[in-house]
Scaffold this active site. Structure first.
Site, PDB file in Angstrom:
ATOM      1  N   LYS A  26       0.829  -1.213   0.000  1.00 28.05           N
ATOM      2  CA  LYS A  26       0.000   0.000   0.000  1.00 28.05           C
ATOM      3  C   LYS A  26       0.869   1.272   0.000  1.00 28.05           C
ATOM      4  O   LYS A  26       2.072   1.215   0.278  1.00 28.05           O
ATOM      5  CB  LYS A  26      -0.940  -0.040   1.208  1.00 28.05           C
ATOM      6  CG  LYS A  26      -1.942  -1.207   1.154  1.00 28.05           C
ATOM      7  CD  LYS A  26      -2.928  -1.145   2.323  1.00 28.05           C
ATOM      8  CE  LYS A  26      -3.949  -2.257   2.254  1.00 28.05           C
ATOM      9  NZ  LYS A  26      -4.968  -2.135   3.343  1.00 28.05           N
ATOM     10  N   TYR A  50     -12.740  -1.651  -3.274  1.00 26.60           N
ATOM     11  CA  TYR A  50     -13.199  -1.753  -1.880  1.00 26.60           C
ATOM     12  C   TYR A  50     -14.716  -1.560  -1.749  1.00 26.60           C
ATOM     13  O   TYR A  50     -15.199  -1.189  -0.685  1.00 26.60           O
ATOM     14  CB  TYR A  50     -12.455  -0.738  -1.010  1.00 26.60           C
ATOM     15  CG  TYR A  50     -11.031  -1.144  -0.688  1.00 26.60           C
ATOM     16  CD1 TYR A  50     -10.760  -2.230   0.145  1.00 26.60           C
ATOM     17  CD2 TYR A  50      -9.945  -0.440  -1.202  1.00 26.60           C
ATOM     18  CE1 TYR A  50      -9.461  -2.607   0.449  1.00 26.60           C
ATOM     19  CE2 TYR A  50      -8.638  -0.810  -0.899  1.00 26.60           C
ATOM     20  CZ  TYR A  50      -8.409  -1.897  -0.072  1.00 26.60           C
ATOM     21  OH  TYR A  50      -7.121  -2.262   0.240  1.00 26.60           O
ATOM     22  N   PHE A 109     -15.077   4.183   7.482  1.00 22.03           N
ATOM     23  CA  PHE A 109     -13.710   4.484   7.043  1.00 22.03           C
ATOM     24  C   PHE A 109     -13.545   4.483   5.522  1.00 22.03           C
ATOM     25  O   PHE A 109     -12.440   4.647   5.018  1.00 22.03           O
ATOM     26  CB  PHE A 109     -12.717   3.497   7.674  1.00 22.03           C
ATOM     27  CG  PHE A 109     -12.994   2.040   7.387  1.00 22.03           C
ATOM     28  CD1 PHE A 109     -12.596   1.448   6.198  1.00 22.03           C
ATOM     29  CD2 PHE A 109     -13.660   1.249   8.320  1.00 22.03           C
ATOM     30  CE1 PHE A 109     -12.849   0.115   5.930  1.00 22.03           C
ATOM     31  CE2 PHE A 109     -13.923  -0.094   8.066  1.00 22.03           C
ATOM     32  CZ  PHE A 109     -13.511  -0.656   6.857  1.00 22.03           C
ATOM     33  N   ARG A 165      -2.537 -14.544   4.532  1.00 21.46           N
ATOM     34  CA  ARG A 165      -3.190 -13.793   5.628  1.00 21.46           C
ATOM     35  C   ARG A 165      -2.431 -14.006   6.943  1.00 21.46           C
ATOM     36  O   ARG A 165      -2.299 -13.081   7.738  1.00 21.46           O
ATOM     37  CB  ARG A 165      -4.659 -14.223   5.779  1.00 21.46           C
ATOM     38  CG  ARG A 165      -5.562 -13.903   4.592  1.00 21.46           C
ATOM     39  CD  ARG A 165      -5.886 -12.444   4.422  1.00 21.46           C
ATOM     40  NE  ARG A 165      -6.503 -11.838   5.573  1.00 21.46           N
ATOM     41  CZ  ARG A 165      -7.220 -10.700   5.523  1.00 21.46           C
ATOM     42  NH1 ARG A 165      -7.409 -10.063   4.374  1.00 21.46           N
ATOM     43  NH2 ARG A 165      -7.736 -10.182   6.601  1.00 21.46           N
ATOM     44  N   THR A 185      -5.477  -7.013  10.731  1.00 20.47           N
ATOM     45  CA  THR A 185      -5.719  -5.722  10.078  1.00 20.47           C
ATOM     46  C   THR A 185      -5.090  -4.575  10.866  1.00 20.47           C
ATOM     47  O   THR A 185      -4.455  -3.687  10.299  1.00 20.47           O
ATOM     48  CB  THR A 185      -7.242  -5.490   9.937  1.00 20.47           C
ATOM     49  OG1 THR A 185      -7.820  -6.627   9.283  1.00 20.47           O
ATOM     50  CG2 THR A 185      -7.530  -4.237   9.138  1.00 20.47           C
ATOM     51  N   ARG A 208       2.535  -6.837   8.817  1.00 17.43           N
ATOM     52  CA  ARG A 208       1.879  -5.654   9.382  1.00 17.43           C
ATOM     53  C   ARG A 208       2.506  -5.259  10.718  1.00 17.43           C
ATOM     54  O   ARG A 208       2.640  -4.060  11.016  1.00 17.43           O
ATOM     55  CB  ARG A 208       0.375  -5.887   9.491  1.00 17.43           C
ATOM     56  CG  ARG A 208      -0.320  -5.747   8.120  1.00 17.43           C
ATOM     57  CD  ARG A 208      -1.746  -6.192   8.152  1.00 17.43           C
ATOM     58  NE  ARG A 208      -2.492  -5.747   6.964  1.00 17.43           N
ATOM     59  CZ  ARG A 208      -3.694  -6.215   6.635  1.00 17.43           C
ATOM     60  NH1 ARG A 208      -4.277  -7.143   7.387  1.00 17.43           N
ATOM     61  NH2 ARG A 208      -4.317  -5.772   5.556  1.00 17.43           N
ATOM     62  N   ASN A 214      -1.949   0.170   6.752  1.00 20.48           N
ATOM     63  CA  ASN A 214      -1.439  -1.100   7.276  1.00 20.48           C
ATOM     64  C   ASN A 214      -0.582  -1.891   6.278  1.00 20.48           C
ATOM     65  O   ASN A 214      -0.526  -3.109   6.336  1.00 20.48           O
ATOM     66  CB  ASN A 214      -2.587  -1.933   7.849  1.00 20.48           C
ATOM     67  CG  ASN A 214      -3.648  -2.255   6.827  1.00 20.48           C
ATOM     68  OD1 ASN A 214      -3.517  -1.903   5.664  1.00 20.48           O
ATOM     69  ND2 ASN A 214      -4.698  -2.931   7.251  1.00 20.48           N
ATOM     70  N   HIS A 252      -2.184  -5.424   1.476  1.00 18.35           N
ATOM     71  CA  HIS A 252      -3.487  -6.081   1.283  1.00 18.35           C
ATOM     72  C   HIS A 252      -3.245  -7.561   1.042  1.00 18.35           C
ATOM     73  O   HIS A 252      -2.242  -7.942   0.433  1.00 18.35           O
ATOM     74  CB  HIS A 252      -4.190  -5.487   0.057  1.00 18.35           C
ATOM     75  CG  HIS A 252      -5.409  -6.269  -0.364  1.00 18.35           C
ATOM     76  ND1 HIS A 252      -6.621  -6.107   0.258  1.00 18.35           N
ATOM     77  CD2 HIS A 252      -5.572  -7.232  -1.308  1.00 18.35           C
ATOM     78  CE1 HIS A 252      -7.483  -6.947  -0.308  1.00 18.35           C
ATOM     79  NE2 HIS A 252      -6.882  -7.637  -1.255  1.00 18.35           N
ATOM     80  N   GLU A 296      -9.771  -9.952  -7.685  1.00 18.88           N
ATOM     81  CA  GLU A 296      -8.808  -8.857  -7.466  1.00 18.88           C
ATOM     82  C   GLU A 296      -7.639  -8.947  -8.447  1.00 18.88           C
ATOM     83  O   GLU A 296      -7.136  -7.920  -8.922  1.00 18.88           O
ATOM     84  CB  GLU A 296      -8.331  -8.892  -6.010  1.00 18.88           C
ATOM     85  CG  GLU A 296      -9.455  -8.529  -5.042  1.00 18.88           C
ATOM     86  CD  GLU A 296      -9.139  -8.799  -3.584  1.00 18.88           C
ATOM     87  OE1 GLU A 296     -10.016  -8.524  -2.735  1.00 18.88           O
ATOM     88  OE2 GLU A 296      -8.024  -9.283  -3.264  1.00 18.88           O
TER      89      GLU A 296
END
Ligand code: UDP
Ligand code: MG
Length: 139
Positions: free
Chosen positions: A11, A51, A59, A87, A93, A104, A114, A117, A128
């Protein structure tokens, strides 16, 4: 695409901080192979579509603004059990809740900014990946 692939983005916060190389090193050291990758910047419409599932969340605007403020690295990754294992590698998150050693925990600034993704299902990994890459960009 079968169930051994996932989709990731490094990100804008992590790109700005110079963490692309360190994050890719964590990813490949964990056994993932890069099947597609590019540096790109999402438009407002791109991020709002990507998203869309979160559009009613408080948010959402902040998330879209953040995700479009600078370049990201988009990539497709391959490994057995890719979605679940990735993950685990990235952690929770909110980096405050992320396990030690996760991407993270190491690189994220906050629950919003964070660092990375990771797709949450095989179906979303496919959607995606197709959102960011055409067939001839995927190996
Ligand atoms: N997010 C946020 N505030 C929150 C929850 C999420 O800004 O309270 C952002 C954050 O960047 C997160 C993204 O929205 O990565 C998508 O949220 P999701 O719940 O899908 O988390 P993820 O799957 O990325 O762990
Ligand atoms: Mg998610």
């Amino acid at each position: 695409m079968s169930g051994n692939r996932t989709f990731t983005m490094i990100k804008p916060d992590a790109v700005e901080s110079g963490y692309i190389g360190a994050i890719l090193e964590k990813i490949t050291s964990a056994g993932f192979t890069i099947k597609a990758m590019k540096l790109t910047q999402m438009t407002y419409r791109d991020a709002a579509t990507f998203y869309e599932v979160h559009k009613e969340r408080p948010f959402f605007e902040e998330l879209v603004t953040f995700m479009t403020r600078g370049p990201i690295v988009a990539a497709i990754l391959e490994k057995d059990n890719a979605v679940e294992d990735f993950r685990t590698l990235i952690g929770a998150t909110n980096p405050e809740n992320a396990a030690e050693g996760t991407i993270r925990k190491l690189f994220a600034k906050s629950v919003g900014e964070n660092a990375v993704h990771g797709s949450d299902s095989d179906e979303n990994a496919e959607i995606e990946s197709r959102f960011h890459f055409s067939g001839r960009e995927i190996f």
